[in-house]
Design a protein around this motif. Structure first.
Motif, PDB file in Angstrom:
ATOM      1  N   ARG A   1       0.117   3.078   4.906  1.00 38.04           N
ATOM      2  CA  ARG A   1       1.610   3.539   4.312  1.00 38.04           C
ATOM      3  C   ARG A   1       2.065   4.729   5.012  1.00 38.04           C
ATOM      4  O   ARG A   1       3.357   5.183   4.977  1.00 38.04           O
ATOM      5  N   ASP A   2       1.132   5.370   5.628  1.00 40.64           N
ATOM      6  CA  ASP A   2       1.616   6.848   6.302  1.00 40.64           C
ATOM      7  C   ASP A   2       2.617   6.293   7.842  1.00 40.64           C
ATOM      8  O   ASP A   2       1.915   5.867   8.822  1.00 40.64           O
TER       9      ASP A   2
ATOM     10  N   LYS B   1      -8.341   4.280   0.671  1.00 43.84           N
ATOM     11  CA  LYS B   1      -8.126   4.977   1.649  1.00 43.84           C
ATOM     12  C   LYS B   1      -7.429   4.135   2.771  1.00 43.84           C
ATOM     13  O   LYS B   1      -6.403   4.551   3.267  1.00 43.84           O
ATOM     14  N   ASP B   2      -7.869   3.001   3.234  1.00 46.86           N
ATOM     15  CA  ASP B   2      -6.887   2.243   4.187  1.00 46.86           C
ATOM     16  C   ASP B   2      -5.666   1.701   3.732  1.00 46.86           C
ATOM     17  O   ASP B   2      -4.693   1.886   4.435  1.00 46.86           O
TER      18      ASP B   2
ATOM     19  N   LEU C   1      -2.294  12.484   0.418  1.00 44.40           N
ATOM     20  CA  LEU C   1      -3.284  11.583  -0.451  1.00 44.40           C
ATOM     21  C   LEU C   1      -4.327  10.933   0.847  1.00 44.40           C
ATOM     22  O   LEU C   1      -5.375  10.796   0.443  1.00 44.40           O
ATOM     23  N   GLY C   2      -3.665  10.609   1.836  1.00 52.03           N
ATOM     24  CA  GLY C   2      -4.541   9.841   2.657  1.00 52.03           C
ATOM     25  C   GLY C   2      -5.273  10.665   3.556  1.00 52.03           C
ATOM     26  O   GLY C   2      -6.271  10.508   4.332  1.00 52.03           O
ATOM     27  N   GLU C   3      -5.094  12.036   3.481  1.00 49.53           N
ATOM     28  CA  GLU C   3      -5.873  13.071   4.150  1.00 49.53           C
ATOM     29  C   GLU C   3      -6.682  13.657   3.038  1.00 49.53           C
ATOM     30  O   GLU C   3      -7.418  14.877   3.613  1.00 49.53           O
TER      31      GLU C   3
ATOM     32  N   ILE D   1      -5.946   6.159  -7.931  1.00 51.17           N
ATOM     33  CA  ILE D   1      -5.171   7.524  -7.796  1.00 51.17           C
ATOM     34  C   ILE D   1      -5.109   8.152  -9.031  1.00 51.17           C
ATOM     35  O   ILE D   1      -5.474   9.474  -9.122  1.00 51.17           O
ATOM     36  N   SER D   2      -4.968   7.670 -10.320  1.00 53.72           N
ATOM     37  CA  SER D   2      -5.115   8.244 -11.527  1.00 53.72           C
ATOM     38  C   SER D   2      -6.121   8.832 -11.888  1.00 53.72           C
ATOM     39  O   SER D   2      -6.416  10.048 -12.285  1.00 53.72           O
TER      40      SER D   2
END
Length: 176
Positions: free
Chosen positions: A56-57, A50-51, A162-164, A109-110
């Motif tokens: 990266r956002d 997550k961090d 993805l961050g959300e 992620i995968s």
């Protein structure tokens, strides 16, 4: 042909096992659909990255999933439909564009993507059996999510979505 009955038996057992919840799975109710998934595994994978993902956002002033088009006000009858749409959105758009230089992050992620793919498959089967249709409100909410996503460049949008992911996971657990 001696191996055919054995293969058929193993294949049947594999299919049956795939439909049964495993230890740590939760059963979620999305309208008429009941779907098992390992929320603990997904949360653990997301928490681990997550961090990294959120750092990266570059655009913090925009949210793809949250207010004012919050998922929390989706009618119970529309949950099956919008959940399927969101899982399809994540599988087809988000996860495909979330690659980093960090192999650990990519593996997580995968793993999350594979869980989403499996759940989407279950949701699709349930939707087809129960003839789930999207109401106007959930259709509008999903259109807004797509507009928020498509308003950004592909990589930035994917990382933001993805961050959300915790917004989606929280909504799923609250509607559980």
């Amino acid at each position: 042909m001696r191996g055919s009955p054995l293969f058929l038996c193993l294949f049947s057992m594999s299919c049956w096992a795939n439909l049964m919840p495993t230890a740590g799975d939760k059963i979620f109710h999305f309208g008429a659909c009941r779907v098992s998934m390992s929320m603990t595994e997904i949360r653990a994978g997301f928490t681990a990255i997550k961090d990294n993902i959120q750092s990266r956002d570059p655009i913090r002033s925009l949210s793809i999933l949250s207010h004012p088009h919050s998922l929390h006000k989706v009618k119970s009858s529309d949950r099956c439909c919008i959940t399927y749409q969101l899982f399809t959105f994540y599988v087809d758009k988000v996860f495909k564009h979330c690659r980093t230089e960090d192999s650990f992050v990519n593996r997580k992620i995968s793993s999350i993507a594979n869980s989403f793919l499996s759940t989407r498959r279950k949701l699709r089967q349930c939707r087809e059996q129960n003839n789930c249709v999207c109401g106007e409100e959930s259709t509008e909410k999903f259109k807004q999510i797509l507009a928020n996503y498509e308003g950004l460049n592909v990589t930035s949008a994917a990382m933001k979505a993805l961050g959300e992911l915790d917004i989606l996971l929280d909504w799923m657990e609250k509607s559980h």
